[in-house]
Design a protein around this motif. Sequence first.
Motif, PDB file in Angstrom:
ATOM      1  N   ALA A 109       5.141   1.683   4.563  1.00 13.60           N
ATOM      2  CA  ALA A 109       4.282   0.699   3.911  1.00 13.60           C
ATOM      3  C   ALA A 109       2.822   0.998   4.207  1.00 13.60           C
ATOM      4  O   ALA A 109       1.956   0.912   3.336  1.00 13.60           O
ATOM      5  CB  ALA A 109       4.646  -0.707   4.386  1.00 13.60           C
ATOM      6  N   PHE A 110       2.547   1.396   5.459  1.00  8.76           N
ATOM      7  CA  PHE A 110       1.181   1.693   5.876  1.00  8.76           C
ATOM      8  C   PHE A 110       0.627   2.886   5.094  1.00  8.76           C
ATOM      9  O   PHE A 110      -0.483   2.838   4.559  1.00  8.76           O
ATOM     10  CB  PHE A 110       1.177   1.969   7.382  1.00  8.76           C
ATOM     11  N   VAL A 111       1.439   3.937   5.007  1.00  7.98           N
ATOM     12  CA  VAL A 111       1.012   5.139   4.288  1.00  7.98           C
ATOM     13  C   VAL A 111       0.727   4.812   2.826  1.00  7.98           C
ATOM     14  O   VAL A 111      -0.285   5.222   2.256  1.00  7.98           O
ATOM     15  CB  VAL A 111       2.096   6.234   4.404  1.00  7.98           C
TER      16      VAL A 111
ATOM     17  N   ALA B  50      -0.135   1.907   1.608  1.00  8.73           N
ATOM     18  CA  ALA B  50      -1.341   1.080   1.532  1.00  8.73           C
ATOM     19  C   ALA B  50      -2.591   1.950   1.579  1.00  8.73           C
ATOM     20  O   ALA B  50      -3.541   1.760   0.818  1.00  8.73           O
ATOM     21  CB  ALA B  50      -1.349   0.061   2.668  1.00  8.73           C
ATOM     22  N   ILE B  51      -2.582   2.960   2.466  1.00  7.18           N
ATOM     23  CA  ILE B  51      -3.723   3.876   2.583  1.00  7.18           C
ATOM     24  C   ILE B  51      -3.912   4.635   1.267  1.00  7.18           C
ATOM     25  O   ILE B  51      -5.019   4.765   0.745  1.00  7.18           O
ATOM     26  CB  ILE B  51      -3.487   4.900   3.731  1.00  7.18           C
ATOM     27  N   ALA B  52      -2.774   5.105   0.707  1.00  9.77           N
ATOM     28  CA  ALA B  52      -2.846   5.905  -0.510  1.00  9.77           C
ATOM     29  C   ALA B  52      -3.393   5.097  -1.680  1.00  9.77           C
ATOM     30  O   ALA B  52      -3.997   5.643  -2.605  1.00  9.77           O
ATOM     31  CB  ALA B  52      -1.456   6.444  -0.849  1.00  9.77           C
ATOM     32  N   LEU B  53      -3.176   3.776  -1.628  1.00 11.82           N
ATOM     33  CA  LEU B  53      -3.570   2.944  -2.761  1.00 11.82           C
ATOM     34  C   LEU B  53      -5.030   2.500  -2.707  1.00 11.82           C
ATOM     35  O   LEU B  53      -5.541   1.947  -3.665  1.00 11.82           O
ATOM     36  CB  LEU B  53      -2.659   1.712  -2.855  1.00 11.82           C
ATOM     37  N   ILE B  54      -5.711   2.727  -1.577  1.00  8.33           N
ATOM     38  CA  ILE B  54      -7.106   2.306  -1.487  1.00  8.33           C
ATOM     39  C   ILE B  54      -7.945   3.124  -2.472  1.00  8.33           C
ATOM     40  O   ILE B  54      -7.875   4.357  -2.488  1.00  8.33           O
ATOM     41  CB  ILE B  54      -7.649   2.509  -0.040  1.00  8.33           C
ATOM     42  N   PRO B  55      -8.684   2.454  -3.341  1.00 10.24           N
ATOM     43  CA  PRO B  55      -9.472   3.209  -4.330  1.00 10.24           C
ATOM     44  C   PRO B  55     -10.545   4.051  -3.628  1.00 10.24           C
ATOM     45  O   PRO B  55     -11.156   3.607  -2.655  1.00 10.24           O
ATOM     46  CB  PRO B  55     -10.107   2.111  -5.193  1.00 10.24           C
ATOM     47  N   ARG B  56     -10.721   5.244  -4.117  1.00 11.19           N
ATOM     48  CA  ARG B  56     -11.676   6.142  -3.474  1.00 11.19           C
ATOM     49  C   ARG B  56     -13.101   5.917  -3.969  1.00 11.19           C
ATOM     50  O   ARG B  56     -13.299   5.514  -5.106  1.00 11.19           O
ATOM     51  CB  ARG B  56     -11.278   7.601  -3.733  1.00 11.19           C
TER      52      ARG B  56
END
Lengths: 230, 268
Positions: free
Chosen positions: B16-18, B20-26
Amino acid sequence: MWSHASAEALKLSLRVSIAATLLMALIGIPVAFWLARRRSLLSRIVECLVSLPLVIPPVVTGHLLLVVLSPNRFLGRRLDRLGLRFALDWKGAVTAAAVVAFPIFLVIARTAFQRCDSRLEDAARVLNSSRARVLFTITIPIALPGLLAAAAVAFARAFGEFGATMMLAGNIPGQTRTIPQAIYSELLAGREGSAWSLTSVSIAVGVAAMAASQMLIRRDSRQIGVAPNA
Amino acid sequence: MNSTRTKILLVLPGLAFVMAIALIPRGGARQPGRVQETTVLAAASLNDVMQPLGDKFGRRSGIGVRLDFASSGLLRKKIEIGARADVFLSASPEEVDSLQGGGHVVPATRRAFLRNSLVCVLPRPLGSPIARPADLLHPAVRRVAIGDPAHVPAGLHAKQALTHFGLLDALEGKLVPCADARAALVQAEMETVDAALVYLTDAMVSSKVRIAFSFPEESYAPITYEASILRTAHDIQAAQAFLGFITSAEAQPVYARHGFLPVSGFAR
């Protein structure tokens, strides 16, 4: 920085969280026992549903409670006619705190029952003890430290409940303004000193509850002779 | 217990953590070359009138308007602790005074631009007619919603009006302080209270409540809305254009339609 309003909030918080803890114990002990002994699809569904408040935002829990208990809805209107008001009432604060803290009570209480060896119960049953006698002389005494730990941690969670309480019970001084709502109000009113003294009360209650539960669980493990994380 | 289950329990939060990180807009929200934008912190009671005005202004000027509504007291607090915004639309000049004292607003940009009035609304007919302030003492009225006087201007005005009629002490236990002016209306709509003291403009928004009576103008301090530009504004020109638009003659019919009163000819 300790005002009359702060004292009022503390008294109310204690009253609400004690009532919520009693309510949780009343419902939670039988449910936890059932969950510990009977694993079925139904028990899994029940456990999932009552544990939801742990993972959904308290504001959502509060909104759902309000929708059900508001005086213009089916259930709320009937309860209101019986003189039972939950919305904007201290009973609503108790309900919100109990619903949000219940999953915590349940998981600790269930573990307490699970750690109590059911072979001891079987032995007593073989020796012709009644089901009730087994429950009160074997199961509950063995699980007691765990149940008390559940009550301590659930009490602390109830003491700190904010989001669901705000939605259902509101923030009425002397009636539903518990310590968290009082901290919110004091900060908005710019009285930071008073908010800090209430903050320290909250932290003290949390620390005391965690310390009590750890002590109870440690003593419990020594008694039955198993390691705490077995 | 069961070791496979333990492993799954450990792996799931990690996954879930990974995710969440991947979904943060760049790259954050503001990219170079994007359209202009102005962020407006507005009193909750301006909700329905500012949405259409903001849209209209956006279409005309190409400047996007981001609106954030809350009680004026809460917005003041947000500004004090460093919220990034361009314009503050307050339901009370006192909040702006206090911000000016702390150097948070540009004094020359302050202007009063609207007025409002105070009414009592009921969600449903009660056993006894509620037609004047003293009727709130009736036992059928168990709960009266107001804005929290500690930070909601509407609540402060409600308290002033009740004090004016000598009702405050008797009603104290019935009053339900709410998070902002709109929240008091919502309590009435949900029928969790028997009456609410709200702005006329809020009462007009709702089809679920009816106005029982209006408080006479002399029973409370004038309700004046003030606009100002914040010191931290990142685009002063966009903020000024927005302020110009909402105080223009063109905006007046929109205010009138929502029940707001013009500020002109009104002595403060």
